[in-house]
Design a protein around this motif. Structure first.
Motif, PDB file in Angstrom:
ATOM      1  N   ARG A 110      21.086  -6.699  49.803  1.00  0.00           N
ATOM      2  CA  ARG A 110      21.231  -6.358  48.375  1.00  0.00           C
ATOM      3  C   ARG A 110      20.492  -7.314  47.459  1.00  0.00           C
ATOM      4  N   ALA A 111      20.030  -8.418  48.028  1.00  0.00           N
ATOM      5  CA  ALA A 111      19.292  -9.381  47.207  1.00  0.00           C
ATOM      6  C   ALA A 111      17.788  -9.313  47.459  1.00  0.00           C
ATOM      7  N   ALA A 112      17.345  -8.301  48.222  1.00  0.00           N
ATOM      8  CA  ALA A 112      15.913  -8.196  48.515  1.00  0.00           C
ATOM      9  C   ALA A 112      15.121  -8.003  47.223  1.00  0.00           C
ATOM     10  N   ALA A 113      13.827  -8.370  47.285  1.00  0.00           N
ATOM     11  CA  ALA A 113      12.954  -8.151  46.120  1.00  0.00           C
ATOM     12  C   ALA A 113      12.693  -6.652  45.979  1.00  0.00           C
ATOM     13  N   VAL A 114      12.730  -6.168  44.754  1.00  0.00           N
ATOM     14  CA  VAL A 114      12.511  -4.737  44.515  1.00  0.00           C
ATOM     15  C   VAL A 114      11.034  -4.504  44.216  1.00  0.00           C
ATOM     16  N   LEU A 115      10.430  -3.589  44.955  1.00  0.00           N
ATOM     17  CA  LEU A 115       9.025  -3.244  44.746  1.00  0.00           C
ATOM     18  C   LEU A 115       8.948  -1.780  44.348  1.00  0.00           C
ATOM     19  N   LEU A 116       8.250  -1.504  43.274  1.00  0.00           N
ATOM     20  CA  LEU A 116       8.184  -0.117  42.804  1.00  0.00           C
ATOM     21  C   LEU A 116       6.746   0.365  42.836  1.00  0.00           C
ATOM     22  N   GLY A 117       6.175   0.393  44.023  1.00  0.00           N
ATOM     23  CA  GLY A 117       4.753   0.707  44.164  1.00  0.00           C
ATOM     24  C   GLY A 117       4.409   2.159  43.925  1.00  0.00           C
ATOM     25  N   SER A 118       5.322   3.084  44.227  1.00  0.00           N
ATOM     26  CA  SER A 118       4.961   4.494  44.098  1.00  0.00           C
ATOM     27  C   SER A 118       5.731   5.127  42.942  1.00  0.00           C
ATOM     28  N   PRO A 119       5.176   6.212  42.413  1.00  0.00           N
ATOM     29  CA  PRO A 119       5.840   6.886  41.286  1.00  0.00           C
ATOM     30  C   PRO A 119       7.273   7.307  41.626  1.00  0.00           C
ATOM     31  N   ALA A 120       7.520   7.722  42.871  1.00  0.00           N
ATOM     32  CA  ALA A 120       8.867   8.179  43.223  1.00  0.00           C
ATOM     33  C   ALA A 120       9.863   7.011  43.224  1.00  0.00           C
ATOM     34  N   GLU A 121       9.393   5.853  43.627  1.00  0.00           N
ATOM     35  CA  GLU A 121      10.277   4.680  43.586  1.00  0.00           C
ATOM     36  C   GLU A 121      10.586   4.297  42.142  1.00  0.00           C
ATOM     37  N   ARG A 122       9.536   4.370  41.337  1.00  0.00           N
ATOM     38  CA  ARG A 122       9.708   4.013  39.936  1.00  0.00           C
ATOM     39  C   ARG A 122      10.672   4.999  39.244  1.00  0.00           C
ATOM     40  N   ALA A 123      10.502   6.288  39.563  1.00  0.00           N
ATOM     41  CA  ALA A 123      11.362   7.301  38.939  1.00  0.00           C
ATOM     42  C   ALA A 123      12.814   7.112  39.380  1.00  0.00           C
ATOM     43  N   LEU A 124      13.015   6.753  40.631  1.00  0.00           N
ATOM     44  CA  LEU A 124      14.374   6.502  41.105  1.00  0.00           C
ATOM     45  C   LEU A 124      14.972   5.291  40.384  1.00  0.00           C
ATOM     46  N   ALA A 125      14.162   4.271  40.199  1.00  0.00           N
ATOM     47  CA  ALA A 125      14.637   3.078  39.486  1.00  0.00           C
ATOM     48  C   ALA A 125      15.086   3.438  38.076  1.00  0.00           C
ATOM     49  N   MET A 126      14.292   4.250  37.410  1.00  0.00           N
ATOM     50  CA  MET A 126      14.647   4.670  36.043  1.00  0.00           C
ATOM     51  C   MET A 126      16.003   5.372  36.018  1.00  0.00           C
ATOM     52  N   GLU A 127      16.227   6.244  37.003  1.00  0.00           N
ATOM     53  CA  GLU A 127      17.517   6.947  37.053  1.00  0.00           C
ATOM     54  C   GLU A 127      18.653   5.966  37.290  1.00  0.00           C
ATOM     55  N   LEU A 128      18.481   5.093  38.262  1.00  0.00           N
ATOM     56  CA  LEU A 128      19.545   4.142  38.592  1.00  0.00           C
ATOM     57  C   LEU A 128      19.956   3.350  37.350  1.00  0.00           C
ATOM     58  N   LEU A 129      18.950   2.970  36.556  1.00  0.00           N
ATOM     59  CA  LEU A 129      19.237   2.115  35.410  1.00  0.00           C
ATOM     60  C   LEU A 129      19.923   2.866  34.265  1.00  0.00           C
ATOM     61  N   GLY A 130      20.116   4.158  34.432  1.00  0.00           N
ATOM     62  CA  GLY A 130      20.826   4.917  33.397  1.00  0.00           C
ATOM     63  C   GLY A 130      22.326   4.960  33.611  1.00  0.00           C
ATOM     64  N   PHE A 131      22.807   4.372  34.702  1.00  0.00           N
ATOM     65  CA  PHE A 131      24.231   4.527  35.049  1.00  0.00           C
ATOM     66  C   PHE A 131      25.170   3.968  33.975  1.00  0.00           C
ATOM     67  N   ALA A 132      24.901   2.749  33.537  1.00  0.00           N
ATOM     68  CA  ALA A 132      25.827   2.113  32.592  1.00  0.00           C
ATOM     69  C   ALA A 132      25.985   2.951  31.316  1.00  0.00           C
ATOM     70  N   ALA A 133      24.862   3.501  30.835  1.00  0.00           N
ATOM     71  CA  ALA A 133      24.930   4.271  29.586  1.00  0.00           C
ATOM     72  C   ALA A 133      25.758   5.530  29.777  1.00  0.00           C
ATOM     73  N   VAL A 134      25.637   6.160  30.937  1.00  0.00           N
ATOM     74  CA  VAL A 134      26.349   7.417  31.134  1.00  0.00           C
ATOM     75  C   VAL A 134      27.854   7.155  31.331  1.00  0.00           C
ATOM     76  N   VAL A 135      28.194   6.045  31.933  1.00  0.00           N
ATOM     77  CA  VAL A 135      29.614   5.714  32.072  1.00  0.00           C
ATOM     78  C   VAL A 135      30.210   5.403  30.693  1.00  0.00           C
ATOM     79  N   ALA A 136      29.463   4.675  29.899  1.00  0.00           N
ATOM     80  CA  ALA A 136      29.950   4.367  28.546  1.00  0.00           C
ATOM     81  C   ALA A 136      30.164   5.661  27.760  1.00  0.00           C
ATOM     82  N   ASP A 137      29.239   6.586  27.919  1.00  0.00           N
ATOM     83  CA  ASP A 137      29.367   7.859  27.224  1.00  0.00           C
ATOM     84  C   ASP A 137      30.592   8.636  27.706  1.00  0.00           C
ATOM     85  N   ALA A 138      30.820   8.639  29.003  1.00  0.00           N
ATOM     86  CA  ALA A 138      31.975   9.370  29.547  1.00  0.00           C
ATOM     87  C   ALA A 138      33.279   8.767  29.027  1.00  0.00           C
ATOM     88  N   ALA A 139      33.313   7.448  28.929  1.00  0.00           N
ATOM     89  CA  ALA A 139      34.524   6.783  28.459  1.00  0.00           C
ATOM     90  C   ALA A 139      34.804   7.144  26.998  1.00  0.00           C
TER      91      ALA A 139
END
Ligand code: ARG
Length: 573
Positions: free
Chosen positions: A479-508
């Motif tokens: 879980r502490a590995a370095a994150v590499l976002l070399g391909s568009p699909a990795e980058r797009a997944l990263a963008m989605e992951l980083l939306g979690f906090a906002a969506v939980v706040a909205d649900a609350a």
């Protein structure tokens, strides 16, 4: 903080405020043209007497975005398009992976929150309306609890009132043992109906029932004991349903209508003292401001009936007063079907006028629509009766078992039964929580249990597939590995992951859980695209480590998101 949207929001708000000389909402949102866009310049144009593109440029010039943003462009009439730096995304994903809370901060100001939900009626079958209340209320309880609020579950069971006269007399006719048996096997409607039939057909029975109500209200010990028996048997049955459904409601959360009995007379006195009571047709009523009937006449909440008994409304007034004054709750959620909207609003308004619901305390009706059958009509059993909840739950699990057996014949019988339970119950909760709750929704078994599409099973399956990667590779992700976002699909997944906090706040905040399920669907979609394009176990070195981390983080977010909804995520299925 790993919440991209709030990071950008904070930085841009400061810049816009410097331009406008007052606080400004920068209106940041995800964009099709870039990663994010900020539209805050447009509404400022008139007030500042400047072209919005000009304002946008000015704000961008002042914004401190260098560590986050790779390119910023002004487009159209004055939108700011922002593309984020890959290293910034990677850093945030790394921080999220290292955080047990997956980047979701606990509430800055925890509150005492009352969640009034489920609330079936004694000696009556729970219906799908109670199912919805239970599922939605439980998701609210889990979500707000995870954010660190002090949650008080209040199961406002209908356990008092005039029907108990006939129910007790019917119980006596049957004999206590037989009555307890009928109720404990869940034949609540049969019991109720039989009492009703006698009440309507037999004047002597009706008279006994009326006297029994009087005895109940005056606290006659024998009557109270019989009443308690009815309540206990029904509650046992409700608990069995909750257990099957996998909700957090327990015996400690029964605060039925009778719980407020001793508070009713003081409430009437208090309302009277405040000058809020008026007599109408021999009944004592509150007429909250702003509520009129079709004829323009003010509408009452009946507090004390002509016969001296107290009603549903009086109990709700006593409950709200207790909740704000004794329990010191500041957020009161009422998860109750939409038909009771007006009743609840009248209770809130009366409570405001009485000073029992004053800021920061507020009450919210978390309303919901009906459950329909596949035919679009009100859900009914083959015989045309209301559907029994347990039957519905059992059917979901049985259907799920057949599907799981077909998809994965290798599972041993115990695992299969466990997975079927999680998938079947999950499907019932998911279909409820994934639709806009104000609207009606329909039950389509095949659709609900499909492993693809907008279903709980699809999310569970995505989660299980990720776990199977780890099993196949015999690896545990770092879980502490370095994150590499070399391909568009990795980058797009990263963008989605980083939306979690906002969506939980909205649900609350909104308790619109379909936005959380929509988010989880997008995440699962981004994950699938990533998996199709980026080999994981076949990759090497740092790339492999990074991809394993992305898989792991996706599985954790899906499992946590489902957990907030009360849905379990099996390791394999
Ligand atoms: N027992 C009621 C019913 O079945 C729901 C109670 C909702 N809660 C409340 N505080 N009024 O309709």
């Amino acid at each position: 903080m790993t919440d991209l949207e709030s990071l950008l929001n904070d930085r841009l708000a400061a810049a816009f405020a410097a331009v406008a000389g007052e606080p400004v909402d920068p209106v940041v949102r995800r964009s099709q043209h870039a990663d994010f866009q900020a539209d805050g310049a447009l509404p400022l144009a008139r007030r500042l007497g400047r072209a919005p593109r000009d304002i946008a440029a000015d704000a961008l010039g002042r914004a401190d975005l260098a560590d986050l943003v790779a390119t910023a462009e002004i487009s159209g009439p004055g939108f700011i398009n922002l593309k984020l730096r890959d290293d910034a995304l990677a850093g945030l994903v790394g921080a999220m992976s290292g955080d047990e809370r997956l980047g979701v901060p606990p509430a800055a100001a925890p509150e005492t929150v009352i969640i009034d939900y489920s609330a079936p009626n004694v000696a009556k079958e729970m219906h799908v309306g109670h199912l919805r209340s239970t599922v939605i209320g439980d998701a609210a309880a889990r979500t707000l609890d995870w954010l660190g609020h002090d949650i008080r579950r209040a199961n406002h069971v209908g356990d008092w009132g005039t029907p108990f006269g006939m129910l007790i007399e019917h119980l006596l006719d049957l004999g206590e043992t037989e009555a307890a048996h009928e109720l404990s096997v869940g034949d609540l409607n049969g019991f109720y109906r039989a009492a009703r039939v006698k009440f309507d057909a037999d004047p002597a029975f009706a008279e006994r029932s009326r006297l029994r109500v009087v005895a109940l209200q005056s606290g006659d010990p024998t009557t109270l004991r019989l009443w308690r028996l009815l309540v206990d048997e029904s509650e046992k049955y409700f608990l069995a349903v909750y257990d099957k459904l996998g909700v957090t409601l327990t015996a400690e959360h029964f605060f039925g209508e009778s719980y407020y009995n001793d508070l009713l007379a003081p409430v009437v006195d208090a309302l009277d003292g405040l000058g809020l009571l008026r007599e109408s047709d021999g009944a004592l009523c509150v007429f909250p401001r702003g509520f009129t009937g079709r004829d323009g006449e003010p509408m009452p909440i009946i507090v004390r009936k002509r016969d001296g008994g107290y009603g549903y409304g009086a109990t709700d007034l006593a409950a709200i007063r207790h909740r704000t004054q004794d329990l010191k709750a500041t957020r009161l959620l009422y998860v109750v079907g939409s038909p009771q909207h007006q009743h609840l609003e009248m209770v809130y308004q009366s409570a405001r006028e009485a000073g029992w619901l004053a800021a920061p305390a507020r009450a919210e009706h978390i309303g919901f629509g009906q459950v329909l059958g596949a035919d679009g009509k009100k859900l009914a059993s083959r015989a045309g009766d209301t559907v029994k909840l347990v039957d519905l739950l059992d059917e979901a699990v049985a259907r799920a078992a057949a599907i799981v057996a077909e998809k994965n014949p290798e599972l041993d019988a115990d695992t299969r039964a466990e997975v079927a339970r999680m998938v079947g119950i999950g499907a019932i909760k998911y279909v409820d929580l994934s639709s806009d709750r104000i609207k009606d929704y329909s039950f389509h078994w095949d659709r609900m249990l499909s492993f693809s599409g907008d279903t709980g099973a699809y999310l569970q399956y995505t989660h299980a597939r990720i776990n199977s990667i780890f099993r196949r590779g015999a690896v545990s992700p770092d879980r502490a590995a370095a994150v590499l976002l070399g391909s568009p699909a990795e980058r797009a997944l990263a963008m989605e992951l980083l939306g979690f906090a906002a969506v939980v706040a909205d649900a609350a905040e909104t308790l619109q859980f379909h936005r959380l399920t929509g988010y989880l669907q997008n995440l699962a979609g981004a994950y699938t695209a990533f998996y199709d394009n980026c080999p994981v176990l076949k990759a090497e070195g740092a790339v492999r480590e990074s991809r394993l981390l992305l898989c792991d983080l996706t599985a954790r977010v899906i499992a946590q998101g489902l957990a907030l909804l009360g849905i379990e995520a099996p390791e394999r299925m």
